[in-house]
Write a protein that holds these residues in place. Structure first.
Motif, mmCIF file in Angstrom:
data_model
loop_
_atom_site.group_PDB
_atom_site.id
_atom_site.type_symbol
_atom_site.label_atom_id
_atom_site.label_comp_id
_atom_site.label_asym_id
_atom_site.label_seq_id
_atom_site.Cartn_x
_atom_site.Cartn_y
_atom_site.Cartn_z
ATOM 1 N N VAL A 1 0.875 -1.175 0.000
ATOM 2 C CA VAL A 1 0.000 0.000 0.000
ATOM 3 C C VAL A 1 0.907 1.219 0.000
ATOM 4 O O VAL A 1 1.633 1.470 0.959
ATOM 5 C CB VAL A 1 -0.950 0.003 1.214
ATOM 6 N N ALA A 2 0.879 1.977 -1.114
ATOM 7 C CA ALA A 2 1.883 3.022 -1.337
ATOM 8 C C ALA A 2 1.330 4.439 -1.365
ATOM 9 O O ALA A 2 2.079 5.377 -1.573
ATOM 10 C CB ALA A 2 2.608 2.743 -2.654
ATOM 11 N N SER A 3 0.010 4.619 -1.168
ATOM 12 C CA SER A 3 -0.568 5.956 -1.277
ATOM 13 C C SER A 3 -1.750 6.088 -0.330
ATOM 14 O O SER A 3 -2.281 5.088 0.172
ATOM 15 C CB SER A 3 -1.053 6.210 -2.709
ATOM 16 N N ILE A 4 -2.174 7.325 -0.133
ATOM 17 C CA ILE A 4 -3.350 7.545 0.711
ATOM 18 C C ILE A 4 -4.566 6.851 0.109
ATOM 19 O O ILE A 4 -5.325 6.196 0.819
ATOM 20 C CB ILE A 4 -3.591 9.055 0.926
ATOM 21 N N ASP A 5 -4.751 6.953 -1.196
ATOM 22 C CA ASP A 5 -5.893 6.278 -1.835
ATOM 23 C C ASP A 5 -5.831 4.767 -1.612
ATOM 24 O O ASP A 5 -6.844 4.133 -1.340
ATOM 25 C CB ASP A 5 -5.955 6.602 -3.322
ATOM 26 N N GLY A 6 -4.637 4.194 -1.723
ATOM 27 C CA GLY A 6 -4.471 2.768 -1.441
ATOM 28 C C GLY A 6 -4.785 2.447 0.010
ATOM 29 O O GLY A 6 -5.385 1.418 0.318
ATOM 30 N N GLY A 7 -4.399 3.342 0.920
ATOM 31 C CA GLY A 7 -4.709 3.163 2.338
ATOM 32 C C GLY A 7 -6.198 3.218 2.602
ATOM 33 O O GLY A 7 -6.723 2.458 3.428
ATOM 34 N N LEU A 8 -6.902 4.076 1.890
ATOM 35 C CA LEU A 8 -8.354 4.154 2.048
ATOM 36 C C LEU A 8 -9.021 2.875 1.544
ATOM 37 O O LEU A 8 -9.974 2.379 2.157
ATOM 38 C CB LEU A 8 -8.905 5.379 1.323
ATOM 39 N N ARG A 9 -8.513 2.322 0.434
ATOM 40 C CA ARG A 9 -9.046 1.036 -0.054
ATOM 41 C C ARG A 9 -8.762 -0.066 0.967
ATOM 42 O O ARG A 9 -9.602 -0.936 1.213
ATOM 43 C CB ARG A 9 -8.452 0.696 -1.417
ATOM 44 N N TYR A 10 -7.579 -0.044 1.566
ATOM 45 C CA TYR A 10 -7.228 -1.013 2.605
ATOM 46 C C TYR A 10 -8.216 -0.911 3.777
ATOM 47 O O TYR A 10 -8.698 -1.925 4.276
ATOM 48 C CB TYR A 10 -5.795 -0.761 3.084
ATOM 49 N N LEU A 11 -8.531 0.312 4.192
ATOM 50 C CA LEU A 11 -9.495 0.494 5.283
ATOM 51 C C LEU A 11 -10.864 -0.069 4.919
ATOM 52 O O LEU A 11 -11.524 -0.687 5.755
ATOM 53 C CB LEU A 11 -9.622 1.979 5.644
ATOM 54 N N GLN A 12 -11.309 0.139 3.690
ATOM 55 C CA GLN A 12 -12.599 -0.405 3.263
ATOM 56 C C GLN A 12 -12.590 -1.924 3.322
ATOM 57 O O GLN A 12 -13.604 -2.543 3.604
ATOM 58 C CB GLN A 12 -12.933 0.056 1.847
ATOM 59 N N ASP A 13 -11.424 -2.503 3.073
ATOM 60 C CA ASP A 13 -11.285 -3.953 3.077
ATOM 61 C C ASP A 13 -11.320 -4.536 4.479
ATOM 62 O O ASP A 13 -11.783 -5.656 4.682
ATOM 63 C CB ASP A 13 -9.975 -4.330 2.375
ATOM 64 N N ILE A 14 -10.818 -3.796 5.459
ATOM 65 C CA ILE A 14 -10.741 -4.347 6.813
ATOM 66 C C ILE A 14 -11.732 -3.720 7.787
ATOM 67 O O ILE A 14 -11.784 -4.124 8.945
ATOM 68 C CB ILE A 14 -9.317 -4.206 7.399
ATOM 69 N N ASP A 15 -12.556 -2.761 7.335
ATOM 70 C CA ASP A 15 -13.421 -2.050 8.272
ATOM 71 C C ASP A 15 -14.352 -2.968 9.044
ATOM 72 O O ASP A 15 -14.647 -2.738 10.205
ATOM 73 C CB ASP A 15 -14.200 -0.927 7.584
ATOM 74 N N LYS A 16 -14.780 -4.058 8.437
ATOM 75 C CA LYS A 16 -15.703 -4.967 9.125
ATOM 76 C C LYS A 16 -15.048 -5.650 10.322
ATOM 77 O O LYS A 16 -15.723 -6.169 11.196
ATOM 78 C CB LYS A 16 -16.254 -5.988 8.149
ATOM 79 N N PHE A 17 -13.718 -5.654 10.381
ATOM 80 C CA PHE A 17 -13.014 -6.238 11.511
ATOM 81 C C PHE A 17 -12.814 -5.225 12.641
ATOM 82 O O PHE A 17 -12.431 -5.595 13.741
ATOM 83 C CB PHE A 17 -11.646 -6.781 11.078
ATOM 84 N N LEU A 18 -13.029 -3.946 12.366
ATOM 85 C CA LEU A 18 -12.732 -2.891 13.336
ATOM 86 C C LEU A 18 -13.967 -2.342 14.025
ATOM 87 O O LEU A 18 -14.006 -2.238 15.245
ATOM 88 C CB LEU A 18 -11.990 -1.745 12.637
ATOM 89 N N VAL A 19 -14.966 -1.931 13.246
ATOM 90 C CA VAL A 19 -16.168 -1.313 13.778
ATOM 91 C C VAL A 19 -17.353 -1.850 12.993
ATOM 92 O O VAL A 19 -17.324 -1.887 11.765
ATOM 93 C CB VAL A 19 -16.100 0.228 13.656
ATOM 94 N N LYS A 20 -18.392 -2.238 13.692
ATOM 95 C CA LYS A 20 -19.618 -2.692 13.030
ATOM 96 C C LYS A 20 -20.518 -1.484 12.760
ATOM 97 O O LYS A 20 -20.565 -0.540 13.533
ATOM 98 C CB LYS A 20 -20.369 -3.688 13.925
#
Length: 185
Positions: free
Chosen positions: A91-110
């Motif tokens: 993950v090399a950019s802020i946009d990539g980081g935002l996509r990463y967050l969308q991918d893992i958000d279900k593990f963090l907050v419901k």
């Protein structure tokens, strides 16, 4: 008492712009394959827990996800606040980081409800901050998800969660951690 984490970042931004640093706290350095990526200071009386690279699986979809080393910090006396730090490989950019967050958000907050997205700087580096509310382990929470653009095609992802009814002093601790964040490169 209901505390909104949305109040945390403006205070954090004021601290960052003012150049204040955490004093007397414990410095932590996040590394990947022997390379220091970033550091931050953990407040006194907060515990640090680290985990190495692993895969976690979405129980509903059966979809495994690779997760880089996670460093978690929380108050020693309770679990009313928590911060997690990760620098996902590839993950090399802020946009990539935002996509990463969308991918893992279900593990963090419901049931996340995003209230604000802000472009700012943290530790002198470009960052995107997402604030909102949701639930975690059946309890209401406020969250701040931050992606910081690090040098050399990496990002830091920082998640701060403050449970409804948590000690209001944790807001100052969370601000101090954000204010102490620095790139190690």
């Amino acid at each position: 008492m209901h505390i909104r984490l949305a109040a945390v970042l403006p205070t954090c931004a004021a601290l960052l712009l003012g150049g204040t640093q955490a004093v007397g706290d414990t410095p932590i350095t996040y590394t990947d394959q022997g390379r220091a990526l970033f550091s931050f200071a953990v407040p006194d009386f907060w515990a640090v827990r680290t985990g190495g690279p692993r895969e976690i699986e979405d129980t509903e979809l059966g979809d495994p996800r690779a997760v880089a080393r996670v460093i978690g910090v929380r108050p020693v006396t309770d679990d009313g606040a928590w911060m997690g730090f990760v620098s996902p490989a590839g993950v090399a950019s802020i946009d990539g980081g935002l996509r990463y967050l969308q991918d893992i958000d279900k593990f963090l907050v419901k049931d996340p409800d995003v209230s604000e997205t802000v472009t700012t700087q943290i530790g002198g580096l470009p960052a995107r901050v997402i604030r909102g509310t949701g639930t975690r382990e059946g309890r209401g929470v406020n969250f701040t998800a931050t992606v910081v653009d690090l040098p050399r095609d990496r990002v830091a992802v920082i998640i701060a969660v403050l449970r409804d009814g948590a000690d209001p002093a944790y807001v100052d601790d969370l601000n101090a951690v954000f204010a102490s964040f620095r790139s190690a490169q």
